[in-house]
Design a protein around this motif. Sequence first.
Motif, PDB file in Angstrom:
ATOM      1  N   MET A  35       0.808  -1.220   0.000  1.00 45.44           N
ATOM      2  CA  MET A  35       0.000   0.000   0.000  1.00 45.44           C
ATOM      3  C   MET A  35       0.843   1.272   0.000  1.00 45.44           C
ATOM      4  SD  MET A  35      -3.233  -0.843   2.524  1.00 45.44           S
ATOM      5  CE  MET A  35      -2.214  -1.336   3.917  1.00 45.44           C
ATOM      6  N   ALA A  36       1.971   1.249   0.729  1.00 46.60           N
ATOM      7  CA  ALA A  36       2.745   2.484   0.908  1.00 46.60           C
ATOM      8  C   ALA A  36       4.145   2.423   0.336  1.00 46.60           C
ATOM      9  CB  ALA A  36       2.807   2.845   2.395  1.00 46.60           C
ATOM     10  N   GLY A  37       4.675   1.213   0.128  1.00 44.32           N
ATOM     11  CA  GLY A  37       6.033   1.083  -0.384  1.00 44.32           C
ATOM     12  C   GLY A  37       6.873   0.192   0.512  1.00 44.32           C
ATOM     13  N   ALA A  38       7.903  -0.402  -0.064  1.00 43.28           N
ATOM     14  CA  ALA A  38       8.736  -1.353   0.667  1.00 43.28           C
ATOM     15  C   ALA A  38       9.404  -0.708   1.881  1.00 43.28           C
ATOM     16  CB  ALA A  38       9.795  -1.936  -0.270  1.00 43.28           C
ATOM     17  N   ARG A  39       9.820   0.545   1.745  1.00 37.42           N
ATOM     18  CA  ARG A  39      10.477   1.235   2.861  1.00 37.42           C
ATOM     19  C   ARG A  39       9.572   1.273   4.086  1.00 37.42           C
ATOM     20  NH1 ARG A  39      10.549   7.195   3.736  1.00 37.42           N
ATOM     21  NH2 ARG A  39      12.214   7.687   5.239  1.00 37.42           N
ATOM     22  N   TYR A  40       8.291   1.537   3.876  1.00 40.29           N
ATOM     23  CA  TYR A  40       7.367   1.653   5.000  1.00 40.29           C
ATOM     24  C   TYR A  40       7.020   0.286   5.580  1.00 40.29           C
ATOM     25  CZ  TYR A  40       7.176   6.384   3.283  1.00 40.29           C
ATOM     26  OH  TYR A  40       7.527   7.648   2.887  1.00 40.29           O
ATOM     27  N   GLY A  41       6.984  -0.731   4.742  1.00 33.16           N
ATOM     28  CA  GLY A  41       6.801  -2.075   5.270  1.00 33.16           C
ATOM     29  C   GLY A  41       7.964  -2.475   6.150  1.00 33.16           C
ATOM     30  N   LEU A  42       9.173  -2.098   5.732  1.00 34.19           N
ATOM     31  CA  LEU A  42      10.357  -2.411   6.533  1.00 34.19           C
ATOM     32  C   LEU A  42      10.341  -1.668   7.860  1.00 34.19           C
ATOM     33  CD1 LEU A  42      13.033  -3.842   6.833  1.00 34.19           C
ATOM     34  CD2 LEU A  42      14.106  -2.062   5.436  1.00 34.19           C
ATOM     35  N   LEU A  43       9.848  -0.430   7.844  1.00 34.52           N
ATOM     36  CA  LEU A  43       9.759   0.331   9.097  1.00 34.52           C
ATOM     37  C   LEU A  43       8.766  -0.304  10.068  1.00 34.52           C
ATOM     38  CD1 LEU A  43       9.932   3.951   7.680  1.00 34.52           C
ATOM     39  CD2 LEU A  43      11.515   2.945   9.337  1.00 34.52           C
ATOM     40  N   LEU A  44       7.664  -0.817   9.558  1.00 35.55           N
ATOM     41  CA  LEU A  44       6.729  -1.536  10.422  1.00 35.55           C
ATOM     42  C   LEU A  44       7.403  -2.764  11.010  1.00 35.55           C
ATOM     43  CD1 LEU A  44       3.917  -1.930  11.641  1.00 35.55           C
ATOM     44  CD2 LEU A  44       3.273  -3.163   9.567  1.00 35.55           C
ATOM     45  N   ALA A  45       8.187  -3.469  10.188  1.00 36.92           N
ATOM     46  CA  ALA A  45       8.906  -4.643  10.682  1.00 36.92           C
ATOM     47  C   ALA A  45       9.892  -4.252  11.782  1.00 36.92           C
ATOM     48  CB  ALA A  45       9.638  -5.326   9.529  1.00 36.92           C
ATOM     49  N   LEU A  46      10.561  -3.113  11.617  1.00 38.71           N
ATOM     50  CA  LEU A  46      11.483  -2.651  12.656  1.00 38.71           C
ATOM     51  C   LEU A  46      10.720  -2.319  13.931  1.00 38.71           C
ATOM     52  CD1 LEU A  46      13.865  -0.345  10.566  1.00 38.71           C
ATOM     53  CD2 LEU A  46      14.392  -2.583  11.546  1.00 38.71           C
ATOM     54  N   GLY A  47       9.549  -1.704  13.787  1.00 38.62           N
ATOM     55  CA  GLY A  47       8.728  -1.429  14.964  1.00 38.62           C
ATOM     56  C   GLY A  47       8.327  -2.698  15.690  1.00 38.62           C
ATOM     57  N   LEU A  48       7.954  -3.720  14.927  1.00 42.49           N
ATOM     58  CA  LEU A  48       7.647  -5.020  15.541  1.00 42.49           C
ATOM     59  C   LEU A  48       8.863  -5.539  16.294  1.00 42.49           C
ATOM     60  CD1 LEU A  48       5.692  -6.665  12.594  1.00 42.49           C
ATOM     61  CD2 LEU A  48       4.748  -6.175  14.857  1.00 42.49           C
ATOM     62  N   GLY A  49      10.047  -5.371  15.693  1.00 40.90           N
ATOM     63  CA  GLY A  49      11.274  -5.801  16.355  1.00 40.90           C
ATOM     64  C   GLY A  49      11.510  -5.069  17.659  1.00 40.90           C
ATOM     65  N   PHE A  50      11.280  -3.756  17.663  1.00 38.16           N
ATOM     66  CA  PHE A  50      11.414  -2.992  18.903  1.00 38.16           C
ATOM     67  C   PHE A  50      10.454  -3.525  19.968  1.00 38.16           C
ATOM     68  CE2 PHE A  50      13.024   0.671  16.203  1.00 38.16           C
ATOM     69  CZ  PHE A  50      14.291   0.719  16.780  1.00 38.16           C
ATOM     70  N   GLY A  51       9.198  -3.711  19.592  1.00 32.18           N
ATOM     71  CA  GLY A  51       8.206  -4.182  20.556  1.00 32.18           C
ATOM     72  C   GLY A  51       8.521  -5.567  21.084  1.00 32.18           C
ATOM     73  N   ILE A  52       8.948  -6.462  20.197  1.00 30.08           N
ATOM     74  CA  ILE A  52       9.291  -7.829  20.613  1.00 30.08           C
ATOM     75  C   ILE A  52      10.492  -7.818  21.545  1.00 30.08           C
ATOM     76  CG2 ILE A  52      10.197 -10.031  19.756  1.00 30.08           C
ATOM     77  CD1 ILE A  52       8.459  -9.539  17.221  1.00 30.08           C
ATOM     78  N   THR A  53      11.486  -6.987  21.230  1.00 29.77           N
ATOM     79  CA  THR A  53      12.681  -6.911  22.076  1.00 29.77           C
ATOM     80  C   THR A  53      12.356  -6.333  23.444  1.00 29.77           C
ATOM     81  OG1 THR A  53      14.108  -6.639  20.135  1.00 29.77           O
ATOM     82  CG2 THR A  53      15.003  -5.937  22.260  1.00 29.77           C
ATOM     83  N   LEU A  54      11.630  -5.226  23.464  1.00 28.84           N
ATOM     84  CA  LEU A  54      11.331  -4.562  24.736  1.00 28.84           C
ATOM     85  C   LEU A  54      10.456  -5.427  25.633  1.00 28.84           C
ATOM     86  CD1 LEU A  54      10.686  -0.963  23.358  1.00 28.84           C
ATOM     87  CD2 LEU A  54      12.631  -1.684  24.744  1.00 28.84           C
ATOM     88  N   GLU A  55       9.403  -6.015  25.062  1.00 25.44           N
ATOM     89  CA  GLU A  55       8.501  -6.850  25.869  1.00 25.44           C
ATOM     90  C   GLU A  55       9.068  -8.241  26.082  1.00 25.44           C
ATOM     91  OE1 GLU A  55       5.226  -8.266  28.029  1.00 25.44           O
ATOM     92  OE2 GLU A  55       5.946  -6.238  27.609  1.00 25.44           O
ATOM     93  N   GLY A  56       9.591  -8.832  25.015  1.00 25.29           N
ATOM     94  CA  GLY A  56      10.059 -10.213  25.128  1.00 25.29           C
ATOM     95  C   GLY A  56      11.257 -10.382  26.025  1.00 25.29           C
ATOM     96  N   LEU A  57      12.162  -9.393  26.042  1.00 21.70           N
ATOM     97  CA  LEU A  57      13.372  -9.481  26.864  1.00 21.70           C
ATOM     98  C   LEU A  57      13.289  -8.590  28.097  1.00 21.70           C
ATOM     99  CD1 LEU A  57      16.015  -9.534  23.989  1.00 21.70           C
ATOM    100  CD2 LEU A  57      15.289 -11.445  25.422  1.00 21.70           C
ATOM    101  N   ARG A  58      12.108  -8.045  28.350  1.00 23.63           N
ATOM    102  CA  ARG A  58      11.857  -7.227  29.542  1.00 23.63           C
ATOM    103  C   ARG A  58      12.923  -6.128  29.676  1.00 23.63           C
ATOM    104  NH1 ARG A  58      11.771 -12.294  31.143  1.00 23.63           N
ATOM    105  NH2 ARG A  58      13.457 -12.074  32.666  1.00 23.63           N
ATOM    106  N   PHE A  59      13.093  -5.407  28.583  1.00 23.75           N
ATOM    107  CA  PHE A  59      14.043  -4.297  28.560  1.00 23.75           C
ATOM    108  C   PHE A  59      13.245  -3.002  28.548  1.00 23.75           C
ATOM    109  CE2 PHE A  59      16.784  -1.084  26.847  1.00 23.75           C
ATOM    110  CZ  PHE A  59      18.085  -1.469  27.123  1.00 23.75           C
ATOM    111  N   GLY A  60      13.548  -2.101  29.465  1.00 22.80           N
ATOM    112  CA  GLY A  60      12.828  -0.843  29.507  1.00 22.80           C
ATOM    113  C   GLY A  60      13.727   0.289  29.955  1.00 22.80           C
ATOM    114  N   PHE A  61      13.114   1.438  30.192  1.00 23.89           N
ATOM    115  CA  PHE A  61      13.856   2.609  30.642  1.00 23.89           C
ATOM    116  C   PHE A  61      13.417   3.049  32.028  1.00 23.89           C
ATOM    117  CE2 PHE A  61      14.247   2.690  26.036  1.00 23.89           C
ATOM    118  CZ  PHE A  61      15.599   2.990  25.872  1.00 23.89           C
ATOM    119  N   ALA A  62      12.117   3.192  32.255  1.00 24.68           N
ATOM    120  CA  ALA A  62      11.631   3.661  33.551  1.00 24.68           C
ATOM    121  C   ALA A  62      11.960   2.673  34.661  1.00 24.68           C
ATOM    122  CB  ALA A  62      10.118   3.895  33.484  1.00 24.68           C
ATOM    123  N   GLY A  63      11.754   1.375  34.410  1.00 25.66           N
ATOM    124  CA  GLY A  63      11.991   0.364  35.432  1.00 25.66           C
ATOM    125  C   GLY A  63      13.433   0.319  35.923  1.00 25.66           C
TER     126      GLY A  63
END
Length: 375
Positions: A35-63
Amino acid sequence: MTDTMAAAGPVPAGPGGRSLLVGAALFAVCAVAVMAGARYGLLLALGLGFGITLEGLRFGFAGPWRAMILRREPAGLLAQLLAIGLVAVVAIPLLAAHPAELTGAHAPVGWSMVGGAFVFGICMQLVLGCGSGTLVNAGSGNAVAAVALPFFAVGSFLGAYNIDWWNGFGLAPLVVLSGTSGLAVTLAGLAAVALLAVWLGVPGGARLPRRLWIAAAALAALALLNLVVAGQPWGVVYGLGLWAAKGAVAMGADLSGSAFWSAPAQVERLRESVLTDVTSLTNIGMIAGAVGVSLWRGGLGSAVPGLPARAWIAAIVSGLLLGYSSRLAFGCNVGAFFSGISTGSLHGWVWFVAAFAGSWLGIRLRPGLGLEGPR
């Protein structure tokens, strides 16, 4: 759910359910790419990676900041500094080599910037989540974060609306630590903070568990990919404010009174789809990644906590102030602290000091606001 099942906790999703989660993620990435282009699909994939890393490995900033302040446990803070250093080693030379294609998270230091960072530090400890933390916590089913998140977006929108007025109180000249000397100063600063944290920490507290080593390396890799693909560092706050601004425009609001939102670049952004906004895509990915990890483990979050009314009011006000203050401070733990320092911006260091001081106060305000929950 039976009492036995409830006592046992969430049941991990079976192979079929996990395959469905992976398939849904791939479908979403491919759909955005079409719908938007390969670059934007890749950015969504990177966002998924951030979310999986932060939640899956219990990595945060405030805690980790809370752990350092309350219990003098520095491991989480050290992992943050490690990730920032890994990014800086690549990002600062990369920015110097490609100034036309890449931009850093550079911002000036000013009175409103310092005050905004201090207020942000207070509020992120009240809701136990910074910008990325609020997204991830809401995605994983945390009720307080889910309540705070929409108000975070509104606050970000309002902060951007008024930012020129606040900047009128004075801004210092922009200072960027660039080139070989800038990288050396940045790494020396990170090492100094790390040594101070180790010295102040409890004996043995500096030992990083394996998950934090992996998380730091993964976040650094994702952040560098984000820089290359998006042309700018990892950020959070702008995307949230954009969502609220789009909602305001859809309801007929006139934003011409804001120098920020009436600027040609912002008017164009308001007209375009969120699927072409790089920060929105990584934010959406972070939420979806946290949802996916929680479902992979067997369920979203836990029961809604039995907090008093004043606690929910505090969560709403804190969410609003998180968004507002982070706009004045030119970013949150991600956009100012993580990305600011790793791309050589002096304001990232000033933000860190002010926000850490605010965190100390926020931690001490929590019990009086009823946010510690029943004992």
